[in-house]
Scaffold this motif. Sequence first.
Motif, PDB file in Angstrom:
ATOM      1  N   LYS A 176       0.828  -1.204   0.000  1.00 52.85           N
ATOM      2  CA  LYS A 176       0.000   0.000   0.000  1.00 52.85           C
ATOM      3  C   LYS A 176       0.866   1.260   0.000  1.00 52.85           C
ATOM      4  O   LYS A 176       0.571   2.233  -0.696  1.00 52.85           O
ATOM      5  CB  LYS A 176      -0.940  -0.007   1.205  1.00 52.85           C
ATOM      6  N   LEU A 177       1.946   1.223   0.785  1.00 53.27           N
ATOM      7  CA  LEU A 177       2.856   2.367   0.832  1.00 53.27           C
ATOM      8  C   LEU A 177       3.557   2.555  -0.505  1.00 53.27           C
ATOM      9  O   LEU A 177       3.688   3.685  -0.996  1.00 53.27           O
ATOM     10  CB  LEU A 177       3.894   2.168   1.948  1.00 53.27           C
ATOM     11  N   ASP A 178       3.993   1.452  -1.113  1.00 56.84           N
ATOM     12  CA  ASP A 178       4.648   1.528  -2.431  1.00 56.84           C
ATOM     13  C   ASP A 178       3.703   2.131  -3.473  1.00 56.84           C
ATOM     14  O   ASP A 178       4.121   2.920  -4.322  1.00 56.84           O
ATOM     15  CB  ASP A 178       5.098   0.134  -2.889  1.00 56.84           C
ATOM     16  N   ASN A 179       2.433   1.743  -3.392  1.00 53.88           N
ATOM     17  CA  ASN A 179       1.446   2.269  -4.335  1.00 53.88           C
ATOM     18  C   ASN A 179       1.199   3.765  -4.148  1.00 53.88           C
ATOM     19  O   ASN A 179       0.829   4.456  -5.094  1.00 53.88           O
ATOM     20  CB  ASN A 179       0.114   1.520  -4.190  1.00 53.88           C
ATOM     21  N   GLU A 180       1.417   4.232  -2.929  1.00 51.81           N
ATOM     22  CA  GLU A 180       1.179   5.651  -2.623  1.00 51.81           C
ATOM     23  C   GLU A 180       2.448   6.499  -2.718  1.00 51.81           C
ATOM     24  O   GLU A 180       2.383   7.714  -2.546  1.00 51.81           O
ATOM     25  CB  GLU A 180       0.598   5.784  -1.208  1.00 51.81           C
ATOM     26  N   LYS A 181       3.577   5.843  -2.990  1.00 50.88           N
ATOM     27  CA  LYS A 181       4.852   6.562  -2.967  1.00 50.88           C
ATOM     28  C   LYS A 181       4.870   7.732  -3.945  1.00 50.88           C
ATOM     29  O   LYS A 181       5.379   8.816  -3.625  1.00 50.88           O
ATOM     30  CB  LYS A 181       6.000   5.592  -3.289  1.00 50.88           C
ATOM     31  N   TYR A 182       4.342   7.539  -5.133  1.00 51.42           N
ATOM     32  CA  TYR A 182       4.327   8.603  -6.137  1.00 51.42           C
ATOM     33  C   TYR A 182       3.537   9.809  -5.640  1.00 51.42           C
ATOM     34  O   TYR A 182       3.976  10.951  -5.749  1.00 51.42           O
ATOM     35  CB  TYR A 182       3.739   8.091  -7.453  1.00 51.42           C
ATOM     36  N   GLU A 183       2.335   9.546  -5.092  1.00 52.20           N
ATOM     37  CA  GLU A 183       1.491  10.629  -4.599  1.00 52.20           C
ATOM     38  C   GLU A 183       2.133  11.332  -3.410  1.00 52.20           C
ATOM     39  O   GLU A 183       2.045  12.558  -3.276  1.00 52.20           O
ATOM     40  CB  GLU A 183       0.111  10.100  -4.204  1.00 52.20           C
ATOM     41  N   LEU A 188       4.835  16.090  -1.450  1.00 49.91           N
ATOM     42  CA  LEU A 188       6.007  16.593  -0.753  1.00 49.91           C
ATOM     43  C   LEU A 188       6.735  17.641  -1.586  1.00 49.91           C
ATOM     44  O   LEU A 188       7.085  18.722  -1.092  1.00 49.91           O
ATOM     45  CB  LEU A 188       6.957  15.428  -0.442  1.00 49.91           C
ATOM     46  N   TYR A 189       6.941  17.351  -2.880  1.00 38.86           N
ATOM     47  CA  TYR A 189       7.632  18.291  -3.764  1.00 38.86           C
ATOM     48  C   TYR A 189       6.811  19.559  -3.975  1.00 38.86           C
ATOM     49  O   TYR A 189       7.360  20.654  -4.115  1.00 38.86           O
ATOM     50  CB  TYR A 189       7.939  17.633  -5.114  1.00 38.86           C
ATOM     51  N   SER A 190       5.485  19.391  -3.976  1.00 39.65           N
ATOM     52  CA  SER A 190       4.615  20.557  -4.118  1.00 39.65           C
ATOM     53  C   SER A 190       4.786  21.492  -2.927  1.00 39.65           C
ATOM     54  O   SER A 190       4.846  22.714  -3.081  1.00 39.65           O
ATOM     55  CB  SER A 190       3.154  20.107  -4.236  1.00 39.65           C
ATOM     56  N   LEU A 191       4.879  20.929  -1.747  1.00 39.21           N
ATOM     57  CA  LEU A 191       5.104  21.731  -0.544  1.00 39.21           C
ATOM     58  C   LEU A 191       6.455  22.423  -0.586  1.00 39.21           C
ATOM     59  O   LEU A 191       6.597  23.591  -0.208  1.00 39.21           O
ATOM     60  CB  LEU A 191       5.018  20.840   0.699  1.00 39.21           C
ATOM     61  N   MET A 192       7.486  21.702  -1.063  1.00 38.64           N
ATOM     62  CA  MET A 192       8.835  22.267  -1.153  1.00 38.64           C
ATOM     63  C   MET A 192       8.878  23.462  -2.095  1.00 38.64           C
ATOM     64  O   MET A 192       9.639  24.407  -1.901  1.00 38.64           O
ATOM     65  CB  MET A 192       9.825  21.203  -1.638  1.00 38.64           C
ATOM     66  N   GLU A 193       8.049  23.420  -3.131  1.00 41.93           N
ATOM     67  CA  GLU A 193       8.042  24.473  -4.133  1.00 41.93           C
ATOM     68  C   GLU A 193       6.987  25.528  -3.860  1.00 41.93           C
ATOM     69  O   GLU A 193       6.633  26.329  -4.719  1.00 41.93           O
ATOM     70  CB  GLU A 193       7.842  23.857  -5.521  1.00 41.93           C
TER      71      GLU A 193
END
Length: 203
Positions: A176-183, A188-193
């Motif tokens: 389940k975590l692997d499936n959600e890794k992309y999201e 996370l990157y959206s927050l960083m930017e």
Amino acid sequence: MIDISSKLSSFRRLVWDVEKKKSEKQLYDSINISTDIIENKKSELEKYMKTYLEKRKVFATTRKNEIVARKTEEEKSTYNLYKEELLKTTIDEIKKELLAYSKTSEYKTKLKEEVEETFNKLKKNSDQAYILLVKEEDLNLFEKYDTEIMSDANLGGFIIEDTNKTYQYDYTLKRKLDNEKYEIGKKLYSLMEGGDLNNDTNN
């Protein structure tokens, strides 16, 4: 009557004047020639210097662009590495949270419900016998099933496989975590930017 001495004297003056004029002309011509040569050399040198300076300017601009491009690429690479490391750290933290959650009574109750629901669905479509794989600490929750121990690396959840072990259904927390890794990475990157996590989630 002009004597020989006077004639010679006059001749010498004449010759001297001619030679002097000749020498002066040669000197003048020489100076002019030298001046022309110098002017030509000066002109050539100026052209050379202009060409050289243009080349240096082009080189400097190119070099500057290369340095800027390399610096930008290095910064981009460093930033990407930082993002990857941050995502890895975040995933590791989530794994710790999931492991902690897998020890709670809330998790165990939900696990039993999900296993029961999944087995019932499988029985409706097939009479195939299945094996249930759970973590060792969860074995006592499923005494009525044919069970085996799965790796703790799966964090929690369960796996159902056929008795011939030719295929399996993976319902582990790791999957389940692997499936959600992309999201997770995307948010996370959206927050960083400077993005808005709530808006990003709603899109």
